[in-house]
Design a protein around this motif. Structure first.
Motif, PDB file in Angstrom:
ATOM      1  N   ILE A   3       0.884  -1.094   0.040  1.00  0.00           N
ATOM      2  CA  ILE A   3       0.039  -0.015  -0.019  1.00  0.00           C
ATOM      3  C   ILE A   3       0.849   1.311   0.127  1.00  0.00           C
ATOM      4  CG2 ILE A   3      -1.829   1.174   1.259  1.00  0.00           C
ATOM      5  CD1 ILE A   3      -2.543  -1.380   2.734  1.00  0.00           C
ATOM      6  N   THR A   4       0.590   1.996  -0.881  1.00  0.00           N
ATOM      7  CA  THR A   4       1.374   3.440  -0.883  1.00  0.00           C
ATOM      8  C   THR A   4       0.665   4.574  -0.363  1.00  0.00           C
ATOM      9  OG1 THR A   4       2.486   2.649  -3.007  1.00  0.00           O
ATOM     10  CG2 THR A   4       2.447   5.086  -2.255  1.00  0.00           C
ATOM     11  N   LEU A   5       1.242   5.077   0.610  1.00  0.00           N
ATOM     12  CA  LEU A   5       0.454   6.346   1.182  1.00  0.00           C
ATOM     13  C   LEU A   5       1.213   7.600   0.863  1.00  0.00           C
ATOM     14  CD1 LEU A   5      -1.200   7.976   3.247  1.00  0.00           C
ATOM     15  CD2 LEU A   5       0.646   7.365   5.235  1.00  0.00           C
ATOM     16  N   TYR A   6       0.652   8.419   0.066  1.00  0.00           N
ATOM     17  CA  TYR A   6       1.176   9.602  -0.384  1.00  0.00           C
ATOM     18  C   TYR A   6       1.097  10.662   0.576  1.00  0.00           C
ATOM     19  CZ  TYR A   6       1.364   7.314  -5.162  1.00  0.00           C
ATOM     20  OH  TYR A   6       1.758   6.535  -5.977  1.00  0.00           O
ATOM     21  N   SER A   7       1.947  11.292   1.020  1.00  0.00           N
ATOM     22  CA  SER A   7       2.013  12.108   2.129  1.00  0.00           C
ATOM     23  C   SER A   7       3.143  13.086   2.021  1.00  0.00           C
ATOM     24  CB  SER A   7       2.523  11.117   3.156  1.00  0.00           C
ATOM     25  OG  SER A   7       2.509  11.643   4.538  1.00  0.00           O
ATOM     26  N   THR A   8       3.322  14.095   2.937  1.00  0.00           N
ATOM     27  CA  THR A   8       4.378  14.833   2.986  1.00  0.00           C
ATOM     28  C   THR A   8       4.584  15.274   4.466  1.00  0.00           C
ATOM     29  OG1 THR A   8       5.385  16.958   2.060  1.00  0.00           O
ATOM     30  CG2 THR A   8       3.091  17.171   2.923  1.00  0.00           C
ATOM     31  N   GLU A   9       5.600  15.540   4.850  1.00  0.00           N
ATOM     32  CA  GLU A   9       6.248  16.225   6.193  1.00  0.00           C
ATOM     33  C   GLU A   9       5.055  17.198   6.687  1.00  0.00           C
ATOM     34  OE1 GLU A   9      10.069  18.006   8.746  1.00  0.00           O
ATOM     35  OE2 GLU A   9      10.399  16.745   6.635  1.00  0.00           O
ATOM     36  N   GLY A  10       4.702  16.848   8.015  1.00  0.00           N
ATOM     37  CA  GLY A  10       3.879  17.936   8.608  1.00  0.00           C
ATOM     38  C   GLY A  10       2.403  17.917   8.377  1.00  0.00           C
ATOM     39  N   CYS A  11       2.173  16.849   7.604  1.00  0.00           N
ATOM     40  CA  CYS A  11       0.701  16.665   7.120  1.00  0.00           C
ATOM     41  C   CYS A  11      -0.113  15.854   8.318  1.00  0.00           C
ATOM     42  CB  CYS A  11       0.531  15.898   5.939  1.00  0.00           C
ATOM     43  SG  CYS A  11      -1.082  15.421   5.396  1.00  0.00           S
ATOM     44  N   HIS A  12      -0.833  16.602   9.143  1.00  0.00           N
ATOM     45  CA  HIS A  12      -1.434  15.933  10.224  1.00  0.00           C
ATOM     46  C   HIS A  12      -2.333  14.919   9.814  1.00  0.00           C
ATOM     47  CE1 HIS A  12      -4.280  19.278   9.603  1.00  0.00           C
ATOM     48  NE2 HIS A  12      -5.261  18.498  10.282  1.00  0.00           N
ATOM     49  N   ASP A  39       7.740  16.366  -8.655  1.00  0.00           N
ATOM     50  CA  ASP A  39       7.038  17.225  -9.118  1.00  0.00           C
ATOM     51  C   ASP A  39       5.549  16.695  -9.874  1.00  0.00           C
ATOM     52  OD1 ASP A  39       8.859  19.298  -8.588  1.00  0.00           O
ATOM     53  OD2 ASP A  39       9.391  19.260 -10.614  1.00  0.00           O
ATOM     54  N   ALA A  40       5.650  15.484 -10.506  1.00  0.00           N
ATOM     55  CA  ALA A  40       4.630  15.026 -10.897  1.00  0.00           C
ATOM     56  C   ALA A  40       3.672  14.601  -9.934  1.00  0.00           C
ATOM     57  CB  ALA A  40       4.926  13.655 -11.747  1.00  0.00           C
ATOM     58  N   LEU A  41       4.386  13.855  -8.780  1.00  0.00           N
ATOM     59  CA  LEU A  41       3.154  13.413  -7.464  1.00  0.00           C
ATOM     60  C   LEU A  41       2.493  14.575  -7.039  1.00  0.00           C
ATOM     61  CD1 LEU A  41       5.416  10.390  -6.007  1.00  0.00           C
ATOM     62  CD2 LEU A  41       3.233  10.544  -7.465  1.00  0.00           C
ATOM     63  N   PHE A  42       3.556  15.802  -6.766  1.00  0.00           N
ATOM     64  CA  PHE A  42       2.863  16.840  -6.327  1.00  0.00           C
ATOM     65  C   PHE A  42       1.979  17.468  -6.829  1.00  0.00           C
ATOM     66  CE2 PHE A  42       2.799  21.407  -5.102  1.00  0.00           C
ATOM     67  CZ  PHE A  42       2.803  21.450  -3.560  1.00  0.00           C
ATOM     68  N   SER A  43       1.809  17.537  -8.203  1.00  0.00           N
ATOM     69  CA  SER A  43       0.979  18.071  -9.163  1.00  0.00           C
ATOM     70  C   SER A  43      -0.328  17.284  -9.226  1.00  0.00           C
ATOM     71  CB  SER A  43       1.432  17.991 -10.429  1.00  0.00           C
ATOM     72  OG  SER A  43       0.328  18.535 -11.399  1.00  0.00           O
ATOM     73  N   ARG A  44      -0.194  16.020  -8.797  1.00  0.00           N
ATOM     74  CA  ARG A  44      -1.331  15.002  -8.840  1.00  0.00           C
ATOM     75  C   ARG A  44      -1.883  14.837  -7.556  1.00  0.00           C
ATOM     76  NH1 ARG A  44      -2.060   8.813 -10.913  1.00  0.00           N
ATOM     77  NH2 ARG A  44      -4.108   8.574 -10.235  1.00  0.00           N
ATOM     78  N   PRO A  50      -4.003  13.007   2.447  1.00  0.00           N
ATOM     79  CA  PRO A  50      -3.330  11.577   2.312  1.00  0.00           C
ATOM     80  C   PRO A  50      -4.379  10.995   1.052  1.00  0.00           C
ATOM     81  CG  PRO A  50      -4.459  11.450   4.193  1.00  0.00           C
ATOM     82  CD  PRO A  50      -4.686  13.041   3.744  1.00  0.00           C
ATOM     83  N   VAL A  51      -3.517  10.169   0.482  1.00  0.00           N
ATOM     84  CA  VAL A  51      -4.086   9.250  -0.556  1.00  0.00           C
ATOM     85  C   VAL A  51      -3.189   7.920  -0.352  1.00  0.00           C
ATOM     86  CG1 VAL A  51      -4.610   8.594  -3.169  1.00  0.00           C
ATOM     87  CG2 VAL A  51      -4.929  10.867  -2.303  1.00  0.00           C
ATOM     88  N   LEU A  64      -7.579   5.420  -2.610  1.00  0.00           N
ATOM     89  CA  LEU A  64      -8.562   5.917  -1.599  1.00  0.00           C
ATOM     90  C   LEU A  64      -8.131   7.245  -1.044  1.00  0.00           C
ATOM     91  CD1 LEU A  64     -10.942   5.397   0.331  1.00  0.00           C
ATOM     92  CD2 LEU A  64      -9.549   4.220   1.873  1.00  0.00           C
ATOM     93  N   GLY A  65      -8.888   8.352  -1.543  1.00  0.00           N
ATOM     94  CA  GLY A  65      -8.625   9.588  -0.972  1.00  0.00           C
ATOM     95  C   GLY A  65      -9.221  10.003   0.300  1.00  0.00           C
ATOM     96  N   TRP A  66      -8.597  10.956   1.102  1.00  0.00           N
ATOM     97  CA  TRP A  66      -8.998  11.370   2.151  1.00  0.00           C
ATOM     98  C   TRP A  66     -10.137  12.232   1.993  1.00  0.00           C
ATOM     99  CZ3 TRP A  66      -7.634   9.949   7.033  1.00  0.00           C
ATOM    100  CH2 TRP A  66      -8.014  10.353   8.159  1.00  0.00           C
ATOM    101  N   PRO A  67     -11.250  12.489   2.864  1.00  0.00           N
ATOM    102  CA  PRO A  67     -11.295  11.716   4.093  1.00  0.00           C
ATOM    103  C   PRO A  67     -11.793  10.308   4.035  1.00  0.00           C
ATOM    104  CG  PRO A  67     -13.406  13.144   3.907  1.00  0.00           C
ATOM    105  CD  PRO A  67     -12.370  13.215   2.607  1.00  0.00           C
TER     106      PRO A  67
END
Length: 83
Positions: A3-12, A39-44, A50-51, A64-67
């Motif tokens: 499972i891939t969790l697309y995230s970034t630092e500081g994302c509660h 850049d491609a992931l950030f754009s998407r 989180p996704v 599966l996108g939040w929420p």
């Protein structure tokens, strides 16, 4: 299956999503990908993280996108044969 969790630092919200994954016991199958370095992931995913994503085959991806709550997560995992 990973499972891939697309995230970034500081994302509660991303932290909450990971906590739900841990609560259902699949955290060892999760690859956290920081979208800030691609850049491609950030754009998407920049405004939708989180996704969660599972790639079944080259052309078959389930996301599966939040929420989402624990029930929705469990249903998604079961549908994708992980629950």
């Amino acid at each position: 299956m990973l499972i891939t969790l697309y995230s970034t630092e500081g994302c509660h919200l991303c932290e909450q999503a990971y906590s739900l994954l841990a609560e259902v016991g699949v955290q060892d199958n999760v690859d956290v990908v920081d979208i800030a370095f691609d850049d491609a992931l950030f754009s998407r995913y920049g405004v939708t993280i989180p996704v969660l994503s599972i790639q079944h085959h080259e052309d078959n991806v389930s996301e599966l996108g939040w929420p989402f709550d624990i029930e929705t997560l469990q249903t998604w995992l079961t549908t994708n044969k992980l629950g």
